[in-house]
Design a protein around this motif. Structure first.
Motif, PDB file in Angstrom:
ATOM      1  N   ILE A   8       0.990  -0.744   0.155  1.00  0.00           N
ATOM      2  CA  ILE A   8      -0.067  -0.117   0.042  1.00  0.00           C
ATOM      3  C   ILE A   8       0.670   1.231   0.210  1.00  0.00           C
ATOM      4  N   ILE A   9       0.879   2.757  -1.059  1.00  0.00           N
ATOM      5  CA  ILE A   9       1.730   3.356  -0.838  1.00  0.00           C
ATOM      6  C   ILE A   9       0.790   4.563  -1.038  1.00  0.00           C
ATOM      7  N   GLY A  10       1.268   5.146   0.525  1.00  0.00           N
ATOM      8  CA  GLY A  10       0.675   6.296   1.459  1.00  0.00           C
ATOM      9  C   GLY A  10      -0.102   5.422   2.898  1.00  0.00           C
ATOM     10  N   ALA A  14      -6.977   6.493   4.005  1.00  0.00           N
ATOM     11  CA  ALA A  14      -7.227   5.332   2.279  1.00  0.00           C
ATOM     12  C   ALA A  14      -6.021   4.158   2.938  1.00  0.00           C
ATOM     13  N   GLY A  15      -4.751   4.717   2.714  1.00  0.00           N
ATOM     14  CA  GLY A  15      -4.240   3.563   3.195  1.00  0.00           C
ATOM     15  C   GLY A  15      -4.186   2.359   4.436  1.00  0.00           C
ATOM     16  N   MET A  16      -3.762   3.485   5.767  1.00  0.00           N
ATOM     17  CA  MET A  16      -4.274   2.889   6.469  1.00  0.00           C
ATOM     18  C   MET A  16      -5.576   2.175   6.682  1.00  0.00           C
ATOM     19  N   PRO A  37       3.584   8.617   9.031  1.00  0.00           N
ATOM     20  CA  PRO A  37       2.255   7.631   9.016  1.00  0.00           C
ATOM     21  C   PRO A  37       0.698   9.192   9.545  1.00  0.00           C
ATOM     22  N   GLY A  38      -0.173   9.260   8.214  1.00  0.00           N
ATOM     23  CA  GLY A  38      -1.651  10.018   8.634  1.00  0.00           C
ATOM     24  C   GLY A  38      -1.622  11.357   7.436  1.00  0.00           C
ATOM     25  N   GLY A  39      -1.079  10.673   6.897  1.00  0.00           N
ATOM     26  CA  GLY A  39      -1.565  12.089   5.567  1.00  0.00           C
ATOM     27  C   GLY A  39      -1.682  13.362   5.776  1.00  0.00           C
ATOM     28  N   GLN A  40      -2.649  14.280   4.910  1.00  0.00           N
ATOM     29  CA  GLN A  40      -2.967  15.085   5.711  1.00  0.00           C
ATOM     30  C   GLN A  40      -3.680  15.610   6.565  1.00  0.00           C
ATOM     31  N   ILE A  41      -3.856  15.083   7.580  1.00  0.00           N
ATOM     32  CA  ILE A  41      -4.843  15.145   8.616  1.00  0.00           C
ATOM     33  C   ILE A  41      -3.720  15.242   9.763  1.00  0.00           C
ATOM     34  N   TYR A  78       9.738   3.793   5.510  1.00  0.00           N
ATOM     35  CA  TYR A  78       9.549   4.705   4.426  1.00  0.00           C
ATOM     36  C   TYR A  78      10.058   4.511   3.662  1.00  0.00           C
ATOM     37  N   GLY A  79       9.368   4.755   2.497  1.00  0.00           N
ATOM     38  CA  GLY A  79       9.991   4.907   1.170  1.00  0.00           C
ATOM     39  C   GLY A  79       8.774   6.013   0.186  1.00  0.00           C
ATOM     40  N   THR A  80       9.864   6.817  -0.571  1.00  0.00           N
ATOM     41  CA  THR A  80       9.332   7.433  -1.731  1.00  0.00           C
ATOM     42  C   THR A  80       8.745   6.937  -3.111  1.00  0.00           C
ATOM     43  N   THR A 110      -2.288   8.175  -2.451  1.00  0.00           N
ATOM     44  CA  THR A 110      -0.757   9.222  -1.910  1.00  0.00           C
ATOM     45  C   THR A 110      -1.556  10.162  -2.257  1.00  0.00           C
ATOM     46  N   GLY A 111      -2.801  10.457  -2.422  1.00  0.00           N
ATOM     47  CA  GLY A 111      -3.420  12.089  -2.423  1.00  0.00           C
ATOM     48  C   GLY A 111      -2.990  13.130  -2.456  1.00  0.00           C
ATOM     49  N   THR A 112      -3.615  14.017  -3.034  1.00  0.00           N
ATOM     50  CA  THR A 112      -3.361  14.837  -3.120  1.00  0.00           C
ATOM     51  C   THR A 112      -2.540  15.994  -2.495  1.00  0.00           C
ATOM     52  N   ILE A 113      -1.682  17.438  -3.268  1.00  0.00           N
ATOM     53  CA  ILE A 113      -1.661  18.457  -2.321  1.00  0.00           C
ATOM     54  C   ILE A 113      -1.798  18.998  -3.200  1.00  0.00           C
ATOM     55  N   ILE A 135     -14.936  23.297   4.353  1.00  0.00           N
ATOM     56  CA  ILE A 135     -15.886  22.250   5.228  1.00  0.00           C
ATOM     57  C   ILE A 135     -15.472  21.914   6.597  1.00  0.00           C
ATOM     58  N   CYS A 136     -14.110  21.334   6.578  1.00  0.00           N
ATOM     59  CA  CYS A 136     -12.963  21.538   7.442  1.00  0.00           C
ATOM     60  C   CYS A 136     -12.958  23.184   8.711  1.00  0.00           C
ATOM     61  N   ASP A 137     -12.805  23.821   8.280  1.00  0.00           N
ATOM     62  CA  ASP A 137     -11.983  24.313   9.138  1.00  0.00           C
ATOM     63  C   ASP A 137     -13.297  26.055   9.094  1.00  0.00           C
ATOM     64  N   PRO A 239      -3.111  15.935  -8.072  1.00  0.00           N
ATOM     65  CA  PRO A 239      -2.565  14.578  -6.891  1.00  0.00           C
ATOM     66  C   PRO A 239      -1.610  13.870  -7.014  1.00  0.00           C
ATOM     67  N   SER A 240      -1.000  13.570  -5.909  1.00  0.00           N
ATOM     68  CA  SER A 240       0.557  13.271  -6.097  1.00  0.00           C
ATOM     69  C   SER A 240       0.780  11.553  -6.778  1.00  0.00           C
ATOM     70  N   THR A 241       0.804  11.814  -8.589  1.00  0.00           N
ATOM     71  CA  THR A 241       1.089  10.723  -9.112  1.00  0.00           C
ATOM     72  C   THR A 241       1.491  10.743 -10.141  1.00  0.00           C
ATOM     73  N   GLN A 282     -12.810  13.315   1.754  1.00  0.00           N
ATOM     74  CA  GLN A 282     -12.595  13.824   3.329  1.00  0.00           C
ATOM     75  C   GLN A 282     -12.223  12.792   3.215  1.00  0.00           C
ATOM     76  N   VAL A 283     -12.001  12.553   5.150  1.00  0.00           N
ATOM     77  CA  VAL A 283     -11.507  11.241   5.630  1.00  0.00           C
ATOM     78  C   VAL A 283     -12.524   9.812   5.026  1.00  0.00           C
ATOM     79  N   VAL A 284     -13.355   9.985   5.607  1.00  0.00           N
ATOM     80  CA  VAL A 284     -14.651   9.754   5.427  1.00  0.00           C
ATOM     81  C   VAL A 284     -14.526   8.326   4.086  1.00  0.00           C
ATOM     82  N   THR A 285     -14.819   9.006   3.118  1.00  0.00           N
ATOM     83  CA  THR A 285     -14.395   8.284   1.956  1.00  0.00           C
ATOM     84  C   THR A 285     -13.609   7.973   1.257  1.00  0.00           C
ATOM     85  N   ALA A 286     -12.345   8.570   2.153  1.00  0.00           N
ATOM     86  CA  ALA A 286     -11.120   7.728   1.997  1.00  0.00           C
ATOM     87  C   ALA A 286     -10.772   6.574   2.532  1.00  0.00           C
ATOM     88  N   CYS A 287     -11.032   6.341   3.659  1.00  0.00           N
ATOM     89  CA  CYS A 287     -11.596   5.253   4.472  1.00  0.00           C
ATOM     90  C   CYS A 287     -12.070   3.860   3.338  1.00  0.00           C
TER      91      CYS A 287
HETATM   92  C1  LIG Z   1      -6.346  21.814   5.826  1.00  0.00           C
HETATM   93  C2  LIG Z   1      -7.204  20.360   5.895  1.00  0.00           C
HETATM   94  C3  LIG Z   1      -8.379  20.146   6.958  1.00  0.00           C
HETATM   95  C4  LIG Z   1      -9.255  18.976   6.363  1.00  0.00           C
HETATM   96  N1  LIG Z   1      -9.978  19.049   7.404  1.00  0.00           N
HETATM   97  C5  LIG Z   1     -10.769  17.686   7.029  1.00  0.00           C
HETATM   98  C6  LIG Z   1     -11.721  17.055   7.973  1.00  0.00           C
HETATM   99  O1  LIG Z   1     -11.995  18.310   8.661  1.00  0.00           O
HETATM  100  N2  LIG Z   1     -12.540  16.809   7.494  1.00  0.00           N
HETATM  101  C7  LIG Z   1     -12.119  15.500   6.643  1.00  0.00           C
HETATM  102  O2  LIG Z   1     -12.768  14.177   6.280  1.00  0.00           O
HETATM  103  N3  LIG Z   1     -11.071  15.346   5.578  1.00  0.00           N
HETATM  104  C8  LIG Z   1     -10.440  16.966   6.194  1.00  0.00           C
HETATM  105  N4  LIG Z   1      -9.896  16.863   5.157  1.00  0.00           N
HETATM  106  C9  LIG Z   1      -9.518  16.674   4.298  1.00  0.00           C
HETATM  107  C10 LIG Z   1      -9.265  14.802   3.917  1.00  0.00           C
HETATM  108  O3  LIG Z   1      -7.694  15.915   4.874  1.00  0.00           O
HETATM  109  C11 LIG Z   1      -8.080  13.890   3.139  1.00  0.00           C
HETATM  110  O4  LIG Z   1      -9.495  13.397   2.541  1.00  0.00           O
HETATM  111  C12 LIG Z   1      -7.746  12.657   3.271  1.00  0.00           C
HETATM  112  O5  LIG Z   1      -6.140  13.010   3.887  1.00  0.00           O
HETATM  113  C13 LIG Z   1      -7.253  11.799   2.182  1.00  0.00           C
HETATM  114  O6  LIG Z   1      -6.928  10.987   2.990  1.00  0.00           O
HETATM  115  P1  LIG Z   1      -5.946   9.517   1.557  1.00  0.00           P
HETATM  116  O7  LIG Z   1      -5.569   8.951   2.542  1.00  0.00           O
HETATM  117  O8  LIG Z   1      -6.566   9.731   0.658  1.00  0.00           O
HETATM  118  O9  LIG Z   1      -4.404  11.002   1.032  1.00  0.00           O
HETATM  119  P2  LIG Z   1      -3.370  11.531   1.928  1.00  0.00           P
HETATM  120  O10 LIG Z   1      -3.873  12.315   3.975  1.00  0.00           O
HETATM  121  O11 LIG Z   1      -2.997  12.963   1.503  1.00  0.00           O
HETATM  122  O12 LIG Z   1      -2.553  10.449   2.588  1.00  0.00           O
HETATM  123  C14 LIG Z   1      -1.826  10.423   1.388  1.00  0.00           C
HETATM  124  C15 LIG Z   1      -0.379   9.784   1.914  1.00  0.00           C
HETATM  125  O13 LIG Z   1       0.480   9.437   0.908  1.00  0.00           O
HETATM  126  C16 LIG Z   1       2.045   9.727   1.308  1.00  0.00           C
HETATM  127  N5  LIG Z   1       2.148   9.948   0.131  1.00  0.00           N
HETATM  128  C17 LIG Z   1       2.387  10.859  -1.410  1.00  0.00           C
HETATM  129  N6  LIG Z   1       3.286  10.383  -2.059  1.00  0.00           N
HETATM  130  C18 LIG Z   1       4.150   9.491  -2.068  1.00  0.00           C
HETATM  131  C19 LIG Z   1       4.746   8.768  -2.939  1.00  0.00           C
HETATM  132  N7  LIG Z   1       5.272   8.762  -3.592  1.00  0.00           N
HETATM  133  N8  LIG Z   1       5.508   7.499  -2.237  1.00  0.00           N
HETATM  134  C20 LIG Z   1       5.095   7.156  -0.618  1.00  0.00           C
HETATM  135  N9  LIG Z   1       4.087   7.719  -0.174  1.00  0.00           N
HETATM  136  C21 LIG Z   1       3.916   8.587  -0.523  1.00  0.00           C
HETATM  137  C22 LIG Z   1       2.139  11.160   1.704  1.00  0.00           C
HETATM  138  O14 LIG Z   1       2.621  12.303   2.264  1.00  0.00           O
HETATM  139  C23 LIG Z   1       0.855  11.284   2.592  1.00  0.00           C
HETATM  140  O15 LIG Z   1       0.630  10.786   3.740  1.00  0.00           O
HETATM  141  C24 LIG Z   1      -8.886  18.648   5.302  1.00  0.00           C
HETATM  142  C25 LIG Z   1      -7.492  18.827   4.322  1.00  0.00           C
HETATM  143  C26 LIG Z   1      -7.141  19.896   4.410  1.00  0.00           C
HETATM  144  C27 LIG Z   1      -5.866  19.841   3.688  1.00  0.00           C
END
Ligand SMILES: Cc1cc2nc3c(=O)[nH]c(=O)nc-3n(C[C@H](O)[C@H](O)[C@H](O)COP(=O)(O)OP(=O)(O)OC[C@H]3O[C@@H](n4cnc5c(N)ncnc54)[C@H](O)[C@@H]3O)c2cc1C
Length: 304
Positions: A8-10, A14-16, A37-41, A78-80, A110-113, A135-137, A239-241, A282-287
């Protein structure tokens, strides 16, 4: 070299979640993450809309999710990831750190930036009073003054939402509003909204905390400082793709195309979370995506 059932990458939500479902399906799992670990949250002050949790600090929720993966003995490393290749039914995953892994299936999470402006003081106030998620803040700015940057659908829709909470909303856009006309009309009709079209963002002001936004007209060169308590930037997501482009699984914007089973067009490779083409990030849809991807991957490995 160990052959994992799934890599699982990321390690975001979603990844966790994928890791938890895969481990519980008796798969051997490697969870790879380039940062913590944790991603954007991790950078989110509070999550208030994750079912059953109430209000929780983002980093705390991330820690709980990671702890859950560790209770199930998920291997974390850990690995990119920079490349994925196929050799028959086996996927070869290569990291920038020169680590190489083999897997029967891969889940890309790998989520978005958020795209950033790259102007003065942006990094300093990012995650404090500069946010990318109304929506979040948005609730922190009840009866306060905010600036929304951008003129597309996200900016306009979020500005309408923020106007229902905040004292005032100033929308600053480099061109005119490009969102759908109905939304633009709705925004323009709100009494507490002011729109600054054809303005460039010069930078953010403030010492201890954010004080305002410096803007400059691209038509008259007029310079203004908009005083505010918070800023929401909507100039697009990225997107980080990059590492997956060669697989031919991306849409025009670079998001991963998946079906309702989170399958990409490559057998054994799945997408999950913010990185896939979808309606609500959002977190819930990623999970949810992570759970589906792991479940489908567990069925797939029995067929190869
Ligand atoms: C400021 C802010 C506030 C938010 N507040 C809320 C909220 O209150 N409620 C809510 O539901 N959602 C909220 N969100 C949205 C929520 O954070 C995202 O929907 C959620 O984190 C998506 O999860 P994900 O696992 O898909 O991606 P991410 O959380 O983005 O995780 C992706 C992971 O992949 C890793 N990664 C990327 N590229 C690589 C690579 N090449 N190799 C290895 N690892 C890699 C990244 O480092 C990251 O840890 C918020 C977002 C932001 C930016």
């Amino acid at each position: 070299m160990a052959l994992y059932d799934v890599v699982i990458i990321g390690a975001g939500p979603a990844g966790m979640t994928a890791a938890i479902y895969a481990a519980r399906a008796n798969m051997s799992v490697l969870l790879l993450e380039k940062l913590a670990p944790g991603g954007q949250i991790i950078n989110t002050h509070e999550i208030q809309n994750y079912t059953g949790v109430g209000t929780i600090n983002g980093a705390e929720l991330a820690y709980k999710m990671f702890e859950h993966t560790q209770e199930l003995q998920v291997t974390f490393d850990y690995g990119t990831v920079k490349d994925i290749k196929e050799e028959g039914n086996i996927k070869i995953i290569t990291c920038e750190e020169e680590k190489i892994f083999e897997a029967k299936t891969v889940i890309l999470a790998t989520g978005t930036i958020p795209r950033r402006l790259g102007v003065e003081n942006e990094d300093r106030f990012a995650g404090e009073n500069i946010s990318w998620c109304a929506i979040c803040d948005g609730a922190y700015y009840r009866d306060k003054d905010v600036v929304v940057i951008g003129g597309g659908n996200s900016a306009v829709e979020e500005a309408i939402y923020l106007a229902s909470l905040a004292n005032s909303v100033k929308v600053v856009t480099l061109f005119d509003l490009t969102a759908d006309p109905v939304s633009c009309d709705e925004l323009r009709a709100l009494p507490n909204v002011t729109i600054y079209e054809f303005y460039n963002i010069e930078g953010f002001t403030g010492v201890e905390k954010l004080q305002g936004v410096r803007i400059k007209s691209t038509q008259t060169q007029e310079e203004l400082e908009l005083t505010c308590d918070g800023v929401f930037e909507y100039i697009g997501l990225k997107p980080s793709t990059e590492a997956f482009a060669a697989l031919g699984i991306l849409d025009e914007q670079g998001y991963i195309k998946v079906n309702s089973r989170m399958e990409t067009s490559v057998a054994g490779i799945y997408g999950a979370g913010d990185v896939v083409t979808k309606e609500l990030r959002q977190v819930v849809t990623a999970c949810s995506d992570g759970a589906v991807a792991a479940q489908v991957a567990s069925k797939y490995i029995k067929t190869i």
